[in-house]
Write a protein that holds these residues in place. Structure first.
Motif, mmCIF file in Angstrom:
data_model
loop_
_atom_site.group_PDB
_atom_site.id
_atom_site.type_symbol
_atom_site.label_atom_id
_atom_site.label_comp_id
_atom_site.label_asym_id
_atom_site.label_seq_id
_atom_site.Cartn_x
_atom_site.Cartn_y
_atom_site.Cartn_z
ATOM 1 N N LEU A 68 -22.831 72.537 14.451
ATOM 2 C CA LEU A 68 -22.080 73.050 15.596
ATOM 3 C C LEU A 68 -22.618 72.392 16.858
ATOM 4 O O LEU A 68 -23.804 72.506 17.171
ATOM 5 C CB LEU A 68 -22.233 74.572 15.657
ATOM 6 N N LYS A 69 -21.755 71.702 17.561
ATOM 7 C CA LYS A 69 -22.161 71.035 18.798
ATOM 8 C C LYS A 69 -22.213 72.052 19.937
ATOM 9 O O LYS A 69 -21.450 73.016 19.942
ATOM 10 C CB LYS A 69 -21.173 69.920 19.143
ATOM 11 N N PRO A 70 -23.115 71.841 20.907
ATOM 12 C CA PRO A 70 -23.157 72.745 22.058
ATOM 13 C C PRO A 70 -21.775 72.841 22.709
ATOM 14 O O PRO A 70 -21.088 71.845 22.902
ATOM 15 C CB PRO A 70 -24.171 72.079 22.994
ATOM 16 N N GLY A 71 -21.363 74.066 22.995
ATOM 17 C CA GLY A 71 -20.062 74.291 23.617
ATOM 18 C C GLY A 71 -18.930 74.546 22.623
ATOM 19 O O GLY A 71 -17.881 75.042 23.004
ATOM 20 N N GLU A 72 -19.130 74.190 21.346
ATOM 21 C CA GLU A 72 -18.124 74.477 20.325
ATOM 22 C C GLU A 72 -18.219 75.946 19.924
ATOM 23 O O GLU A 72 -19.298 76.529 19.960
ATOM 24 C CB GLU A 72 -18.334 73.624 19.072
ATOM 25 N N ALA A 73 -17.086 76.498 19.499
ATOM 26 C CA ALA A 73 -17.060 77.898 19.072
ATOM 27 C C ALA A 73 -16.676 77.996 17.600
ATOM 28 O O ALA A 73 -15.998 77.125 17.058
ATOM 29 C CB ALA A 73 -16.062 78.684 19.917
ATOM 30 N N GLN A 94 -29.881 77.275 20.868
ATOM 31 C CA GLN A 94 -28.491 76.851 21.057
ATOM 32 C C GLN A 94 -27.573 78.063 20.955
ATOM 33 O O GLN A 94 -27.576 78.768 19.943
ATOM 34 C CB GLN A 94 -28.087 75.809 20.017
ATOM 35 N N LYS A 95 -26.801 78.309 21.980
ATOM 36 C CA LYS A 95 -25.895 79.454 21.991
ATOM 37 C C LYS A 95 -24.783 79.273 20.959
ATOM 38 O O LYS A 95 -24.172 78.216 20.877
ATOM 39 C CB LYS A 95 -25.291 79.647 23.384
ATOM 40 N N VAL A 96 -24.545 80.322 20.174
ATOM 41 C CA VAL A 96 -23.466 80.343 19.188
ATOM 42 C C VAL A 96 -22.387 81.281 19.734
ATOM 43 O O VAL A 96 -22.686 82.424 20.089
ATOM 44 C CB VAL A 96 -23.953 80.851 17.824
ATOM 45 N N THR A 97 -21.157 80.801 19.797
ATOM 46 C CA THR A 97 -20.050 81.607 20.316
ATOM 47 C C THR A 97 -18.967 81.736 19.258
ATOM 48 O O THR A 97 -18.608 80.752 18.615
ATOM 49 C CB THR A 97 -19.463 80.969 21.587
ATOM 50 N N TRP A 98 -18.472 82.954 19.095
ATOM 51 C CA TRP A 98 -17.325 83.222 18.232
ATOM 52 C C TRP A 98 -16.129 83.496 19.136
ATOM 53 O O TRP A 98 -16.254 84.207 20.139
ATOM 54 C CB TRP A 98 -17.580 84.454 17.368
ATOM 55 N N ARG A 99 -14.977 82.944 18.791
ATOM 56 C CA ARG A 99 -13.754 83.123 19.575
ATOM 57 C C ARG A 99 -12.654 83.678 18.666
ATOM 58 O O ARG A 99 -12.365 83.109 17.614
ATOM 59 C CB ARG A 99 -13.300 81.798 20.179
ATOM 60 N N HIS A 109 -11.401 91.712 16.027
ATOM 61 C CA HIS A 109 -12.525 91.355 15.166
ATOM 62 C C HIS A 109 -13.814 91.768 15.855
ATOM 63 O O HIS A 109 -13.855 91.995 17.074
ATOM 64 C CB HIS A 109 -12.582 89.842 14.915
ATOM 65 N N ASP A 110 -14.887 91.806 15.078
ATOM 66 C CA ASP A 110 -16.228 91.951 15.630
ATOM 67 C C ASP A 110 -17.158 91.012 14.875
ATOM 68 O O ASP A 110 -16.729 90.350 13.921
ATOM 69 C CB ASP A 110 -16.719 93.410 15.585
ATOM 70 N N VAL A 111 -18.398 90.919 15.322
ATOM 71 C CA VAL A 111 -19.407 90.088 14.664
ATOM 72 C C VAL A 111 -20.689 90.899 14.606
ATOM 73 O O VAL A 111 -21.152 91.414 15.629
ATOM 74 C CB VAL A 111 -19.666 88.770 15.437
ATOM 75 N N LYS A 112 -21.264 91.020 13.393
ATOM 76 C CA LYS A 112 -22.495 91.775 13.214
ATOM 77 C C LYS A 112 -23.421 91.017 12.265
ATOM 78 O O LYS A 112 -22.990 90.582 11.202
ATOM 79 C CB LYS A 112 -22.190 93.150 12.632
ATOM 80 N N ALA A 113 -24.669 90.865 12.665
ATOM 81 C CA ALA A 113 -25.664 90.226 11.801
ATOM 82 C C ALA A 113 -26.004 91.159 10.653
ATOM 83 O O ALA A 113 -26.222 92.360 10.852
ATOM 84 C CB ALA A 113 -26.919 89.895 12.595
ATOM 85 N N ASP A 114 -26.051 90.606 9.441
ATOM 86 C CA ASP A 114 -26.471 91.364 8.263
ATOM 87 C C ASP A 114 -27.938 91.096 7.938
ATOM 88 O O ASP A 114 -28.635 91.984 7.460
ATOM 89 C CB ASP A 114 -25.626 90.973 7.044
ATOM 90 N N GLY A 122 -8.437 85.791 22.126
ATOM 91 C CA GLY A 122 -8.950 85.140 23.331
ATOM 92 C C GLY A 122 -10.340 85.606 23.719
ATOM 93 O O GLY A 122 -11.017 84.970 24.517
ATOM 94 N N GLY A 123 -10.791 86.726 23.151
ATOM 95 C CA GLY A 123 -12.111 87.242 23.460
ATOM 96 C C GLY A 123 -13.201 86.460 22.736
ATOM 97 O O GLY A 123 -12.952 85.808 21.716
ATOM 98 N N THR A 124 -14.411 86.530 23.278
ATOM 99 C CA THR A 124 -15.540 85.828 22.682
ATOM 100 C C THR A 124 -16.764 86.732 22.621
ATOM 101 O O THR A 124 -16.857 87.734 23.332
ATOM 102 C CB THR A 124 -15.919 84.557 23.476
ATOM 103 N N PHE A 125 -17.689 86.331 21.767
ATOM 104 C CA PHE A 125 -19.013 86.942 21.676
ATOM 105 C C PHE A 125 -19.998 85.817 21.442
ATOM 106 O O PHE A 125 -19.711 84.891 20.683
ATOM 107 C CB PHE A 125 -19.067 87.952 20.517
ATOM 108 N N SER A 126 -21.162 85.895 22.091
ATOM 109 C CA SER A 126 -22.175 84.841 21.937
ATOM 110 C C SER A 126 -23.529 85.441 21.590
ATOM 111 O O SER A 126 -23.845 86.567 21.970
ATOM 112 C CB SER A 126 -22.308 84.028 23.224
ATOM 113 N N TYR A 127 -24.315 84.627 20.885
ATOM 114 C CA TYR A 127 -25.682 84.982 20.502
ATOM 115 C C TYR A 127 -26.499 83.701 20.518
ATOM 116 O O TYR A 127 -26.026 82.648 20.081
ATOM 117 C CB TYR A 127 -25.711 85.602 19.096
ATOM 118 N N THR A 128 -27.741 83.788 21.005
ATOM 119 C CA THR A 128 -28.638 82.633 21.032
ATOM 120 C C THR A 128 -29.842 82.904 20.138
ATOM 121 O O THR A 128 -30.666 83.778 20.447
ATOM 122 C CB THR A 128 -29.098 82.335 22.472
#
Length: 118
Positions: free
Chosen positions: A32-37, A56-61, A68-73, A86-92
């Motif tokens: 995943l390149k920086p800035g890619e989602a 490196q920040k990881v973004t989901w779009r 949708h949601d995103v949760k670490a298992d 159109g919404g996003t969530f990010s984690y570094t």
């Protein structure tokens, strides 16, 4: 003499089945390149297996008309609220390792992040 065609067909079918395992890229992580989602579409994360570096920040779009949601298992601690198209969530990530995550609203919608040192 017996023809080898049936054996060749079976071997080809087995090889094709193994190559197709593991989601995007046959189990190999997409860098995943920086800035890619990571896109959320068709009830899947695309790509569903990525590699990033520590810090490196990881973004989901969300690219669908449903929430949708995103949760670490495992491997990290994060959980988003439900977000719409159109919404996003990010984690570094702050350490190397493997992170498994999911959308808790849609069983089977899951992904993996391989975090590597810089």
């Amino acid at each position: 003499m017996r023809p080898l065609l049936p054996l060749i067909a079976i071997t080809t079918t087995l090889a094709a089945g193994v190559a197709g395992c593991g989601g995007d890229g046959g189990g190999k992580a997409t860098v995943l390149k920086p800035g890619e989602a990571i896109s959320m579409q068709n009830l899947r994360f695309k790509p569903d297996h990525v590699q990033v570096t520590v810090g490196q920040k990881v973004t989901w779009r969300n690219d669908e008309n449903i929430g949708h949601d995103v949760k670490a298992d495992s491997g990290a601690r994060f959980a988003s609220e439900t977000f719409d198209k159109g919404g996003t969530f990010s984690y570094t990530p702050t350490a190397a390792g493997t992170i498994k995550y999911e959308c808790t609203l849609h069983p089977g919608m899951d992904g993996t992040i391989d975090v590597v040192a810089r």
